[in-house]
Scaffold this motif. Structure first.
Motif, short mmCIF file in Angstrom:
data_model
loop_
_atom_site.label_atom_id
_atom_site.label_comp_id
_atom_site.label_asym_id
_atom_site.label_seq_id
_atom_site.Cartn_x
_atom_site.Cartn_y
_atom_site.Cartn_z
N LEU A 97 0.81 -1.23 0.00
CA LEU A 97 0.00 0.00 0.00
C LEU A 97 0.84 1.27 0.00
CD1 LEU A 97 -2.81 -0.95 2.52
CD2 LEU A 97 -3.07 -0.61 0.07
N PHE A 98 2.00 1.22 0.64
CA PHE A 98 2.72 2.48 0.85
C PHE A 98 4.05 2.57 0.11
CE2 PHE A 98 -0.17 2.17 4.44
CZ PHE A 98 -0.79 3.40 4.38
N GLU A 99 4.58 1.43 -0.34
CA GLU A 99 5.84 1.52 -1.08
C GLU A 99 5.59 1.76 -2.56
OE1 GLU A 99 9.61 -0.60 1.08
OE2 GLU A 99 8.18 -1.86 0.04
N ASN A 100 4.37 1.38 -2.97
CA ASN A 100 3.95 1.65 -4.35
C ASN A 100 4.89 1.09 -5.39
OD1 ASN A 100 1.72 2.97 -3.41
ND2 ASN A 100 2.72 4.99 -3.42
N LYS A 101 5.56 -0.02 -5.05
CA LYS A 101 6.49 -0.59 -6.03
C LYS A 101 5.76 -0.97 -7.32
CE LYS A 101 9.99 -2.69 -3.13
NZ LYS A 101 10.22 -3.92 -2.37
N SER A 102 4.64 -1.74 -7.16
CA SER A 102 3.96 -2.21 -8.37
C SER A 102 3.30 -1.04 -9.10
CB SER A 102 2.94 -3.29 -8.03
OG SER A 102 2.17 -2.90 -6.94
N LYS A 103 2.79 -0.03 -8.32
CA LYS A 103 2.15 1.13 -8.95
C LYS A 103 3.17 1.92 -9.77
CE LYS A 103 -1.64 2.02 -5.82
NZ LYS A 103 -1.89 2.69 -4.55
N THR A 104 4.40 2.05 -9.25
CA THR A 104 5.44 2.80 -9.96
C THR A 104 5.76 2.10 -11.28
OG1 THR A 104 6.33 3.19 -7.78
CG2 THR A 104 7.69 3.91 -9.59
N ILE A 105 5.84 0.76 -11.22
CA ILE A 105 6.15 0.01 -12.43
C ILE A 105 5.01 0.13 -13.44
CG2 ILE A 105 6.52 -2.35 -13.34
CD1 ILE A 105 8.08 -2.84 -10.65
N LEU A 106 3.75 0.04 -12.91
CA LEU A 106 2.58 0.16 -13.78
C LEU A 106 2.55 1.54 -14.44
CD1 LEU A 106 -0.02 -1.37 -14.64
CD2 LEU A 106 -1.20 -0.20 -12.78
N ALA A 107 2.83 2.59 -13.66
CA ALA A 107 2.84 3.96 -14.19
C ALA A 107 3.88 4.09 -15.29
CB ALA A 107 3.12 4.94 -13.06
N LYS A 108 5.05 3.46 -15.07
CA LYS A 108 6.14 3.50 -16.05
C LYS A 108 5.68 2.82 -17.35
CE LYS A 108 10.48 3.30 -14.37
NZ LYS A 108 11.64 2.62 -13.78
N ALA A 109 5.04 1.63 -17.20
CA ALA A 109 4.55 0.88 -18.36
C ALA A 109 3.52 1.68 -19.14
CB ALA A 109 3.96 -0.45 -17.90
N LYS A 110 2.60 2.34 -18.40
CA LYS A 110 1.55 3.14 -19.05
C LYS A 110 2.17 4.27 -19.87
CE LYS A 110 -2.55 2.39 -16.22
NZ LYS A 110 -3.29 2.86 -15.03
N LYS A 111 3.22 4.89 -19.29
CA LYS A 111 3.90 6.00 -19.95
C LYS A 111 4.54 5.54 -21.26
CE LYS A 111 6.95 9.69 -18.40
NZ LYS A 111 7.99 9.98 -17.40
N ILE A 112 5.18 4.35 -21.18
CA ILE A 112 5.81 3.78 -22.38
C ILE A 112 4.77 3.49 -23.43
CG2 ILE A 112 7.11 1.78 -23.26
CD1 ILE A 112 8.45 1.69 -20.41
N ASN A 113 3.63 2.88 -22.98
CA ASN A 113 2.57 2.51 -23.94
C ASN A 113 1.97 3.75 -24.59
OD1 ASN A 113 3.07 -0.06 -23.15
ND2 ASN A 113 1.29 -0.22 -21.78
N LYS A 114 1.80 4.80 -23.80
CA LYS A 114 1.20 6.03 -24.32
C LYS A 114 2.12 6.65 -25.39
CE LYS A 114 -1.11 10.19 -22.75
NZ LYS A 114 -1.10 11.23 -21.70
N ALA A 115 3.41 6.59 -25.10
CA ALA A 115 4.38 7.17 -26.02
C ALA A 115 4.71 6.21 -27.18
CB ALA A 115 5.65 7.53 -25.25
N LYS A 116 4.14 4.99 -27.09
CA LYS A 116 4.44 3.91 -28.05
C LYS A 116 5.94 3.70 -28.19
CE LYS A 116 0.12 4.09 -30.49
NZ LYS A 116 -0.73 5.16 -30.92
N GLY A 117 6.61 3.69 -27.07
CA GLY A 117 8.07 3.49 -27.06
C GLY A 117 8.69 4.37 -26.01
N ILE A 118 10.04 4.31 -25.90
CA ILE A 118 10.70 5.15 -24.92
C ILE A 118 11.09 6.47 -25.58
CG2 ILE A 118 12.75 5.32 -23.44
CD1 ILE A 118 12.53 2.15 -23.37
#
Ligand SMILES: [Zn+2]
Length: 254
Positions: A232-253
């Motif tokens: 709930l508070f370390e947000n490890k999985s949320k950080t990774i999910l946010a990173k993945a969403k950003k990559i998907n939105k940009a369709k790449g890095i």
């Protein structure tokens, strides 16, 4: 992972348990030699004259100050508790096995308290305070330690904005019990439901005077709580999910 054996072991004057220092997390507790005192209790002393007396009847009280083995930290910990005679088999000079008794001690109290689980940095202070109170009582009263952990669970639900009250069918505002609050949270965090319910069940046992919880029961609860806090508070999985969403939105890095 919590080391169960470490938290439930007795120590001797010459053999320290490697309890980790809660101030620096790098060193471990060692006895300041000249601070260790133990005395046999009055009941124990009176018992010696009984015709059935055995060494197992002996009991002590102790007090001492531990220090952190890390010289850069050098934290000091006051401790007290009780002791008994523990037996072992040793060979005498002729190689004949003999039963030998030596005093060993079980802590009831440490101040400052030991840190039993990792609390992520962004856990709110009120939750951290409840957990520290729980750790303080862990050695002397497992049931009281569980009660504070249960309060920490209520506070976790408050921070996650799970409602505390509701309007019943008589249009009166009533409290929502812990079980139903966990059910409400489960809609957003289904993976946590089982864990939170397990904390609740052990927590309930803590408030039944006829049930005596052991340190091992409390350690089970702490293990689950550690995982919940990290989710709930370390947000490890949320950080990774946010990173993945950003990559998907940009369709790449980018
Ligand atoms: Zn230290």
């Amino acid at each position: 992972m919590i080391d169960k054996e470490l938290l439930t072991s007795c120590f001797t004057k010459s053999q320290n348990i490697s309890w980790p220092c809660s101030t620096c997390s790098n060193g471990y507790l060692v006895i300041n030699e000249d601070t260790f005192f133990s005395k046999e209790t009055s009941v124990s002393l009176k018992g010696h004259s009984h015709y059935e007396w055995e060494p197992e009847w002996v009991s002590f009280v102790y007090s001492c100050i531990f220090r952190c083995s890390n010289n850069n930290c050098n934290e000091q910990f006051a401790s007290s508790g009780h002791g008994c005679l523990d037996w072992d088999i040793e060979e005498d000079d002729h190689g004949i096995p003999q039963q030998v008794y030596s005093p060993c001690f079980e802590p009831y109290y440490f101040y400052p308290s030991l840190k039993i689980i990792d609390i992520p940095k962004n856990v709110p202070d009120d939750i951290t305070n409840q957990l520290n109170k729980s750790f303080e009582l862990f050695f002397s009263s497992p049931s009281a330690a569980v009660n504070h952990a249960r309060s920490a669970l209520e506070l976790i639900l408050n921070h996650l904005k799970v409602p505390k009250t509701t309007i019943n069918n008589k249009k009166k505002r009533v409290k929502i019990n812990l079980h139903n609050r966990i059910d409400k949270l489960a809609k957003q965090h289904s993976e946590l439901k089982e864990l939170l319910l397990a904390i609740k069940w052990i927590g309930n046992e803590g408030s039944h005077p006829e049930k005596s919880l052991t340190k091992n029961d409390v350690i089970d609860l702490y293990e689950i709580l550690e995982h919940v806090l990290s989710e709930l508070f370390e947000n490890k999985s949320k950080t990774i999910l946010a990173k993945a969403k950003k990559i998907n939105k940009a369709k790449g890095i980018k």
